[in-house]
Design a protein around this motif. Structure first.
Motif, mmCIF file in Angstrom:
data_model
loop_
_atom_site.group_PDB
_atom_site.id
_atom_site.type_symbol
_atom_site.label_atom_id
_atom_site.label_comp_id
_atom_site.label_asym_id
_atom_site.label_seq_id
_atom_site.Cartn_x
_atom_site.Cartn_y
_atom_site.Cartn_z
ATOM 1 N N ALA A 49 0.995 -1.141 0.065
ATOM 2 C CA ALA A 49 0.108 -0.037 -0.107
ATOM 3 C C ALA A 49 0.890 1.152 -0.064
ATOM 4 N N ARG A 52 1.911 1.836 -3.556
ATOM 5 C CA ARG A 52 1.299 2.909 -3.998
ATOM 6 C C ARG A 52 1.114 3.682 -3.942
ATOM 7 N N LEU A 53 1.643 5.043 -3.232
ATOM 8 C CA LEU A 53 1.560 6.562 -2.963
ATOM 9 C C LEU A 53 2.777 6.931 -4.023
ATOM 10 N N GLU A 262 -11.761 8.626 5.350
ATOM 11 C CA GLU A 262 -13.070 7.985 4.265
ATOM 12 C C GLU A 262 -14.216 8.368 4.267
ATOM 13 N N ALA A 293 -3.028 4.394 3.060
ATOM 14 C CA ALA A 293 -2.723 3.925 2.136
ATOM 15 C C ALA A 293 -2.395 2.383 2.005
ATOM 16 N N GLY A 296 -6.035 1.712 1.935
ATOM 17 C CA GLY A 296 -6.797 1.732 0.398
ATOM 18 C C GLY A 296 -7.207 2.878 0.124
ATOM 19 N N ILE A 297 -7.293 4.058 1.195
ATOM 20 C CA ILE A 297 -7.956 4.989 0.830
ATOM 21 C C ILE A 297 -6.870 5.639 -0.195
ATOM 22 N N PRO A 298 -7.458 6.241 -1.387
ATOM 23 C CA PRO A 298 -6.184 6.329 -3.001
ATOM 24 C C PRO A 298 -5.374 6.889 -2.840
ATOM 25 N N ALA A 299 -3.803 7.712 -3.566
ATOM 26 C CA ALA A 299 -2.682 8.062 -3.510
ATOM 27 C C ALA A 299 -3.171 8.993 -4.121
ATOM 28 N N GLU A 300 -4.088 9.940 -4.057
ATOM 29 C CA GLU A 300 -4.322 11.156 -5.373
ATOM 30 C C GLU A 300 -4.721 12.004 -3.175
ATOM 31 N N VAL A 301 -5.693 11.260 -2.953
ATOM 32 C CA VAL A 301 -6.582 11.603 -1.666
ATOM 33 C C VAL A 301 -5.160 11.546 -0.165
ATOM 34 N N GLN A 304 -3.777 14.842 -1.542
ATOM 35 C CA GLN A 304 -3.494 15.972 -0.839
ATOM 36 C C GLN A 304 -4.130 16.637 0.512
#
Length: 359
Positions: A49, A52-53, A262, A293, A296-301, A304
């Protein structure tokens, strides 16, 4: 071996045989082996995870509230390794009340001067916020003297905000200093960083926003910090930037922050460590990014809330920009500041000069 392993699988594989622990040579039971397997799987999932950042091996991160004058160079090195490219150091109290304006002058000079140099020598871009903290605003004579000298620092290079200011005990003297500094922020076209009180936080946060609005200050230029689940909805609803301090045992934890992101998304949410001279963690932003990460929180979030939101608001006066760390000057630890260096017997770090770009 499949990631779907349970107790019966371990029993089937090992049967009546025993397995010795390589560390202590004690016998490992099937239950112990299962626990080790599950922990290994969790570590692998966390590493996957984290990978994925954005930005290759790790995300670019900003810690927009860090009292680095109280930290060691080891902290700077660890933060840089974790992906932190910039910190903002807000002015605050030193653990005991100062007794004269000269103490403030020396302090402001340090965080706009030597601390900025020291951070750069270890790979971190340092900015600061200047202000009279609410805890020391109750000494009216001293507060007035500090308010008189603030303008000489608000226009200095690297100052990105006025702060941290707000309420502590929520006294009339604190409100008086708050209002005076809001007017200074308007005069110098600076964003504001707000400290919310530790006690009666919800009431103090609402009162702070009431004062800001009565002074006509744009909420889009103001970060309300040290929020929790009680305050965040009102702060966001009233249009302010909503910052969360990830501080051990108090304020906000990593798991709670991840749940907030989330639920509410990344809009106007900022993560910081507020690391200082107490028990605190200068890697809190990096650890929060990693935890989000893993969940499962998206990398773009993540980018930000741990990077671009802070840059958006604290970059408003033009003193903070990405080019400072995407195209930095090479580090040369032989460099002196006021005749002094960061060297204490270690071999100096000397980065090679970047080649000129031919257009």
């Amino acid at each position: 071996m499949s990631s779907e392993v349970d107790h019966s699988t371990i029993e089937e594989m090992f049967g009546g045989r025993s397995v010795a622990c390589p560390c202590c040579q004690n016998t490992l039971t099937p239950a112990m082996l299962l626990q080790l397997w599950q922990e290994m799987q969790a570590l692998q999932a966390d590493q996957s995870a984290f990978a994925r950042l954005p930005a290759g091996s790790g995300a670019r991160l900003i810690d927009p509230h860090a009292h680095m004058i109280a930290r060691t160079t080891d902290d700077y090195e660890a933060m840089a390794k974790a992906g932190i490219v910039a910190v903002i150091e807000p002015a605050f109290w030193l653990g005991q009340a100062r007794t004269n304006v000269g103490s403030f002058i020396d302090y402001f000079s340090t965080i706009t001067g030597f601390e900025r140099f020291r951070a750069g020598q270890f790979g971190i871009r340092h900015y600061c916020a200047i202000g009279l903290n609410p805890k020391e605003a109750n000494n009216r004579a001293l507060a007035d003297a500090v308010l008189d000298v603030l303008p000489r620092y608000l226009a200095k290079e690297g100052v990105v905000a006025l702060g941290e200011i707000g309420f502590d005990e929520q006294t009339a003297e604190e409100e008086r200093a708050l209002r005076a500094q809001i007017e200074l922020a308007k005069e110098f076209d600076l964003p504001i960083m707000i400290h919310t009180p530790h006690r009666d936080k919800k009431q103090g946060t609402s009162r702070t926003m009431d004062v800001l609005e009565s002074c006509g200050f744009d909420p889009a230029r103001c970060v309300i910090d040290h929020n929790n689940e009680e305050t965040l909805e009102e702060v966001l609803a009233r249009g302010y930037w909503c910052a969360f301090t990830i501080y051990p045992s108090t304020k906000m934890g990593n798991e709670r922050l991840a749940a907030i992101v989330e639920k509410h998304g990344p809009q106007r949410i900022i993560v910081d460590s507020a690391c200082d001279w107490g028990v605190s963690d200068p890697l809190a932003v990096a650890k929060s990014a990693r935890l989000m990460a893993a969940r499962g929180i998206p990398a773009e979030v993540i980018a930000q809330v741990c990077y671009s939101n802070a840059l958006a608001v604290y970059g408003l006066n033009g003193e903070m920009c990405e080019a400072h760390w995407t195209n930095p000057s090479p580090i040369d630890q032989r460099t002196l500041y006021g005749g002094n260096s960061v060297l204490r017997g270690q071999a100096p770090r000397i980065d090679p000069a970047q080649p000129d770009v031919i257009v």
